[in-house]
Each structure stands twice: as structure tokens, then as C-alpha cells.
Scaffold this active site. Structure first.
Site, PDB file in Angstrom:
ATOM      1  N   ASN A  66       3.179  -3.682   7.440  1.00 13.62           N
ATOM      2  CA  ASN A  66       3.936  -4.563   6.552  1.00 13.62           C
ATOM      3  C   ASN A  66       4.698  -3.770   5.499  1.00 13.62           C
ATOM      4  O   ASN A  66       5.748  -4.200   5.016  1.00 13.62           O
ATOM      5  CB  ASN A  66       3.000  -5.560   5.862  1.00 13.62           C
ATOM      6  CG  ASN A  66       2.967  -6.905   6.577  1.00 13.62           C
ATOM      7  OD1 ASN A  66       3.992  -7.547   6.767  1.00 13.62           O
ATOM      8  ND2 ASN A  66       1.787  -7.315   6.983  1.00 13.62           N
ATOM      9  N   ALA A  87       0.801  -1.221   0.000  1.00 10.65           N
ATOM     10  CA  ALA A  87       0.000   0.000   0.000  1.00 10.65           C
ATOM     11  C   ALA A  87       0.835   1.274   0.000  1.00 10.65           C
ATOM     12  O   ALA A  87       0.419   2.300   0.535  1.00 10.65           O
ATOM     13  CB  ALA A  87      -0.932  -0.017   1.209  1.00 10.65           C
ATOM     14  N   HIS A  89       0.120   6.588   4.175  1.00 14.20           N
ATOM     15  CA  HIS A  89       1.546   6.267   4.314  1.00 14.20           C
ATOM     16  C   HIS A  89       2.366   7.363   3.634  1.00 14.20           C
ATOM     17  O   HIS A  89       2.220   7.607   2.437  1.00 14.20           O
ATOM     18  CB  HIS A  89       1.874   4.915   3.670  1.00 14.20           C
ATOM     19  CG  HIS A  89       1.169   3.752   4.281  1.00 14.20           C
ATOM     20  ND1 HIS A  89       1.363   3.371   5.592  1.00 14.20           N
ATOM     21  CD2 HIS A  89       0.265   2.884   3.767  1.00 14.20           C
ATOM     22  CE1 HIS A  89       0.613   2.316   5.853  1.00 14.20           C
ATOM     23  NE2 HIS A  89      -0.062   2.003   4.766  1.00 14.20           N
TER      24      HIS A  89
END
Length: 270
Positions: free
Chosen positions: A191, A123, A221
């Protein structure tokens, strides 16, 4: 044609299965395995290809490509089972590879059995650029993960420190430290920090910041990288997966794109 076996019938595993089932990925969905056999059976029955629900060992035997979409704790067993039978494997729970011994073990096995290990970008954006930048010197890598309360609820770090995310009414940084620690403290949430560490400057030098932000509905993010190449700054605002707010929908799309690239002769990207 690739015969794909998927381990894990959670949010990401189901999205990958649907993409194979509807032809987005030009492969055959051979089998599914999940600890919850009833859930896996019900899901398999909903697909037009009607994949078999098999135990792990039988799934590996029936497939020629294995997808791990279960959890960090499953990576060792799944990867070793696949690689020992010369099956390439795609690992979604990349955080497990912070274990140096496991990483070296599966690398060695892949070489010995002439197969590959695939780690999707997940992502985040910019992983190709970081990979290219790592050819020269990288000075610093920072990833800041901002998630709504439900996206972080139940993480080991939050539970152990009795952090009440519901009491937060403004963005609050709850963690700042190396990726090696973050991955253990937030195994279902960061992750992406593992993938970034593997292509960049490692798990000990990659800085991870985790922010609980009750003002947002997306998983955000932000990545900053500095080095001889210059500077890189990326921001990705991810829509959470429909059935799991801790997972971003883009993570599943990244896995699907990786599988398409594996199946296609034309490879694009670093």
C-alpha cells in the site's frame, strides 16, 4: 469533538481504536463495523469506551469522521458512504486509489460536500519530501520492499505463479514493475507504493521491487527519488504488526498520528 467510526477490526483498525480509547487521539470512538460481527463485538467490549458495533450505514450516520481500515475492496463503498453524508474519511487501503475513476469520484464528492480525504504516510519515511519535490520535476521513483516469508505468503502474485517462499534460503527478488501492477499483485503488502505514487510521478512510472528475504524479521522499505531538487534515499525497517505479519506497526502509528493532526489546531509537516 470528533466522533470517529472505524470500518475494519483487523490489526490496524484495532490499534487505531485503542489509541482513541486511551486518549492518545483526542476524540470519541463512536462505533466499529466489521464483516465479522462477533469479532467486532468482542473487541468493542474490551474497550473502556464501549463503542457500538453498527452496520456501515448506521456507523456513518452516528459519526462525523470515518476511518477505513478494512481492505482495498471496501474502499469504494466506505468512502462514498462517508463523503455522501459530508463525513471526512481516512483511507488506509490506499492501493484502491490506483483506480483512476474511483479517485476522481471521491475527489469530486469531497469538494461537493466540503469534506476531506486523508491518506496517512503509512510504513515509509520521506513522503513529505517527495510531495515537496513534486512541485518541480521528478525523474525517477523506486521503492524496494523486503519482507520475510510470512510477510508475503499468500499474495496473488505468489499464488498464481506457484512461488514457494519456503524454499528460498537467501534474499530473492520476485517482482519488479510499475506500482499500478504491484498494488494488484500484492494488495496486502505494498500500500505504501500507492501513497508514494500519488504524491510523486504516478502509478505507471513508480517502480516497485519486491524481495522475499528469509534472513530478516522486519518489513523493510527503501525509497530512492531523483529529480531537480536533488536525490532522496530513505530506509525504514518496520516491526510487523503483532497480529498480522503482512502489516507494519508503523502503518498503524501513522494513522494514529494523522488522526491526532486532524484533531489538533497545530499542523506540522508539508
Amino acid at each position: 469533538m470528533f466522533r470517529i467510526g472505524i470500518v475494519g477490526a483487523g490489526a490496524i483498525g484495532k490499534e487505531i481504536a485503542r489509541a482513541i480509547d486511551n486518549g492518545t487521539v483526542p476524540a470519541k470512538l463512536e462505533a466499529i463495523y466489521d464483516r465479522d460481527t462477533a469479532e467486532a463485538t468482542s473487541f468493542a467490549a474490551s474497550l473502556k469506551s464501549k463503542p457500538r458495533v453498527l452496520p456501515l450505514e448506521e456507523l456513518v450516520e452516528a459519526s462525523n469522521f470515518v476511518v477505513e481500515a478494512a481492505a482495498q475492496s471496501a474502499v469504494r463503498e466506505v468512502a462514498i458512504a462517508a463523503l455522501s453524508r459530508s463525513r471526512s474519511v481516512m483511507i488506509m487501503s490506499v492501493g484502491a486509489l490506483a483506480d483512476k475513476e474511483l479517485l476522481e469520484t471521491i475527489r469530486t464528492m469531497a469538494k461537493e460536500h466540503c469534506c476531506s480525504i486523508y491518506l496517512p504516510s503509512g510504513a515509509i519515511g520521506g513522503l513529505d519530501a517527495v510531495k515537496a519535490a513534486s512541485i518541480c520535476k521528478i525523474d525517477s521513483v523506486t521503492i524496494t520492499t523486503r519482507k520475510p516469508r510470512d510477510g508475503l505468503r499468500g499474495a496473488p502474485f505468489i499464488v498464481r505463479n506457484n512461488i514457494d517462499v519456503d524454499s528460498m534460503d537467501e534474499p530473492t527478488e520476485i517482482f519488479s514493475g510499475p506500482a499500478a501492477v504491484a498494488i494488484k499483485e500484492f494488495p496486502a503488502n505494498v500500500n505504501v507504493a500507492a501513497s508514494l505514487s500519488l504524491v510523486g510521478i504516478g502509478f505507471e512510472r513508480t517502480l516497485v521491487r519486491v524481495v522475499v528475504d528469509p534472513t530478516i524479521k522486519r518489513n523493510i522499505h527503501e525509497i530512492s527519488v531523483r529529480g531537480e531538487f536533488g536525490e532522496l534515499h530513505t530506509v525504514v525497517e518496520n516491526v510487523p504488526a503483532r497480529s498480522n505479519p503482512k502489516t507494519s506497526f508503523l502503518a498503524a502509528l501513522s494513522a494514529i498520528a494523522t488522526l491526532r493532526q486532524v484533531c489538533e489546531p497545530l499542523k506540522i509537516g508539508t
